[in-house]
Design a protein around this motif. Structure first.
Motif, PDB file in Angstrom:
ATOM      1  N   THR A  14      -8.742   5.743 -12.645  1.00 28.94           N
ATOM      2  CA  THR A  14      -8.711   6.371 -11.377  1.00 28.94           C
ATOM      3  C   THR A  14      -7.443   5.653 -10.786  1.00 28.94           C
ATOM      4  OG1 THR A  14     -11.138   6.808 -11.324  1.00 28.94           O
ATOM      5  CG2 THR A  14      -9.910   6.490  -9.230  1.00 28.94           C
ATOM      6  N   ILE A  18      -4.548   7.402  -8.910  1.00 30.12           N
ATOM      7  CA  ILE A  18      -4.219   7.211  -7.544  1.00 30.12           C
ATOM      8  C   ILE A  18      -2.816   6.794  -7.345  1.00 30.12           C
ATOM      9  CG2 ILE A  18      -4.460   5.809  -5.479  1.00 30.12           C
ATOM     10  CD1 ILE A  18      -7.298   5.775  -6.405  1.00 30.12           C
ATOM     11  N   THR A  21      -0.314   9.461  -8.006  1.00 27.89           N
ATOM     12  CA  THR A  21       0.047  10.585  -7.160  1.00 27.89           C
ATOM     13  C   THR A  21       0.643  10.238  -5.823  1.00 27.89           C
ATOM     14  OG1 THR A  21      -2.309  11.368  -7.778  1.00 27.89           O
ATOM     15  CG2 THR A  21      -1.712  12.041  -5.459  1.00 27.89           C
ATOM     16  N   ASN A  78      -3.142  11.836   2.334  1.00 30.06           N
ATOM     17  CA  ASN A  78      -3.211  11.359   0.641  1.00 30.06           C
ATOM     18  C   ASN A  78      -3.454   9.775   0.829  1.00 30.06           C
ATOM     19  OD1 ASN A  78      -2.359  13.806  -0.581  1.00 30.06           O
ATOM     20  ND2 ASN A  78      -0.459  13.085  -0.804  1.00 30.06           N
ATOM     21  N   ASN A  81      -7.123   9.485   1.671  1.00 33.83           N
ATOM     22  CA  ASN A  81      -8.119  10.173   0.944  1.00 33.83           C
ATOM     23  C   ASN A  81      -8.391   9.679  -0.295  1.00 33.83           C
ATOM     24  OD1 ASN A  81      -9.594  12.150  -0.352  1.00 33.83           O
ATOM     25  ND2 ASN A  81      -7.776  13.620  -0.655  1.00 33.83           N
ATOM     26  N   LEU A  82      -7.149   8.905  -0.887  1.00 31.12           N
ATOM     27  CA  LEU A  82      -7.260   8.429  -2.208  1.00 31.12           C
ATOM     28  C   LEU A  82      -7.604   6.839  -2.069  1.00 31.12           C
ATOM     29  CD1 LEU A  82      -4.174   9.975  -3.433  1.00 31.12           C
ATOM     30  CD2 LEU A  82      -6.421  10.383  -4.323  1.00 31.12           C
ATOM     31  N   TYR A 274      -9.904  13.417  -8.076  1.00 29.76           N
ATOM     32  CA  TYR A 274      -9.124  12.815  -9.097  1.00 29.76           C
ATOM     33  C   TYR A 274      -8.728  13.643 -10.137  1.00 29.76           C
ATOM     34  CZ  TYR A 274     -10.660   8.733  -6.479  1.00 29.76           C
ATOM     35  OH  TYR A 274     -11.013   7.907  -5.424  1.00 29.76           O
TER      36      TYR A 274
END
Length: 323
Positions: A14, A18, A21, A78, A81-82, A274
């Motif tokens: 994860t 992250i 991204t 982003n 959110n992440l 994800y």
């Protein structure tokens, strides 16, 4: 419906997704910010000096400034959110991010449409009286139509506040055979309402954009036939203006269609946060404003000259700093 567990499962994978991204979308955002910021600075300085701008330059200024806002907002979404899912998935915060990104996308599409209409009316060459009448009236009303499109963007965004996006965070649940707990975040989207308002918001400007592009192509075809009949040089200025405008509109249309699909999928919450597909949607959405801003610079001779001057000055400044 998307479900997110905030426990320690697959933490390494994860974290890697992250980081990947944020890095890729961050690079896209920086690229687009430089491009949009440069256009905003050039036309903003021109506006300050002259106290007014021609309508075409004014639309470009509004388009580039709204792109800046869109890029900043997408990057901020982003990050929250992440990295801060519990804050992001509070109903008020979640709704604010979703509705604002829709408003900025609507406004961007409208400004790009008016820019395309402006190019069409200035470049296309038709002798029909209806075209002359439309050209005269629309060019005169364009400043008001641009203002009206901001109001349309707000009006099409506000209905999304009413039971379209919902998010729930349950209480902490103990994880068996572990000392940790997890919170389950459930994001739901009313697909029928989203589809209706989303398509309604983009339908009118998109149809107008395609119609203006079609008129440009038809005008180019007539111009080519006229050139063949009179053995005119292929480097005719009108020909170059037609081709340049058609390239610009085609590039935007391709970018926008990919962005529209990615944005709809992202808003519909059909992918896990994800998942590779959700990450791909974020990349496509970030590439749209960045790619079109760069194309506006490369496709405009005046902007290309200004960019070369800016680049030369930056190189000189950096060289002096290293000495």
């Amino acid at each position: 419906m998307a479900v997110v567990n905030t426990d320690g499962t697959d933490k390494d994978a994860t974290k890697l997704r992250i980081a990947f991204t944020l890095v890729v979308s961050g690079i896209e955002c920086i690229t687009g910010t430089v491009g949009s910021g440069f256009i905003t600075a050039v036309y903003g300085a021109k506006w300050v000096r002259a106290k007014r701008l021609p309508i075409g330059d004014c639309i470009l200024l509004l388009l580039s400034f709204s792109r800046l806002l869109l890029q900043f907002w997408m990057m901020l979404e982003n990050i929250y959110n992440l990295l801060f899912p519990l804050i992001y998935n509070q109903n008020t915060v979640y709704l604010l991010f979703r509705v604002t990104i829709m408003f900025l996308n609507y406004a961007n599409l409208w400004f790009a449409t008016w820019l395309n209409v402006f190019y069409c009316l200035r470049i296309a060459n038709f002798t029909h009286p209806l075209f002359f009448m439309m050209k005269r009236k629309i060019l005169a009303l364009l400043p008001w139509l641009v203002r009206l499109s901001v109001l349309f963007s707000i009006c099409f965004s506000i209905p999304l506040c009413n039971n379209v996006f919902n998010v729930y965070v349950n209480s902490s649940i103990s994880v068996p055979s572990s000392n940790s707990t997890e919170k389950t975040i459930v994001s739901e989207t009313n697909m029928s309402k989203l589809t209706f308002f989303y398509n309604l918001g983009i339908l009118i400007p998109l149809v107008m954009f395609i119609q203006a592009s079609t008129l440009l192509i038809l005008s180019l075809k007539r111009h080519i036939l006229h050139m063949e009949g009179h053995a005119t040089s292929s480097r005719d200025p009108s020909m170059e203006a037609h081709v340049g405008a058609i390239k610009s509109t085609s590039y935007f249309l391709i970018l926008y269609i990919f962005n529209a699909v990615a944005l709809f999928l992202s808003l519909s919450n059909i992918f896990h946060i994800y998942s590779p597909w959700n990450i791909l949607c974020k990349f496509v959405m970030a590439a749209y404003p960045a790619g079109h801003s760069l194309q506006l610079i490369l496709g405009n001779p005046g902007m290309r000259r200004a960019w070369k001057q800016f680049y030369h000055r930056v190189r000189l400044f950096l060289r002096r700093q290293t000495l």
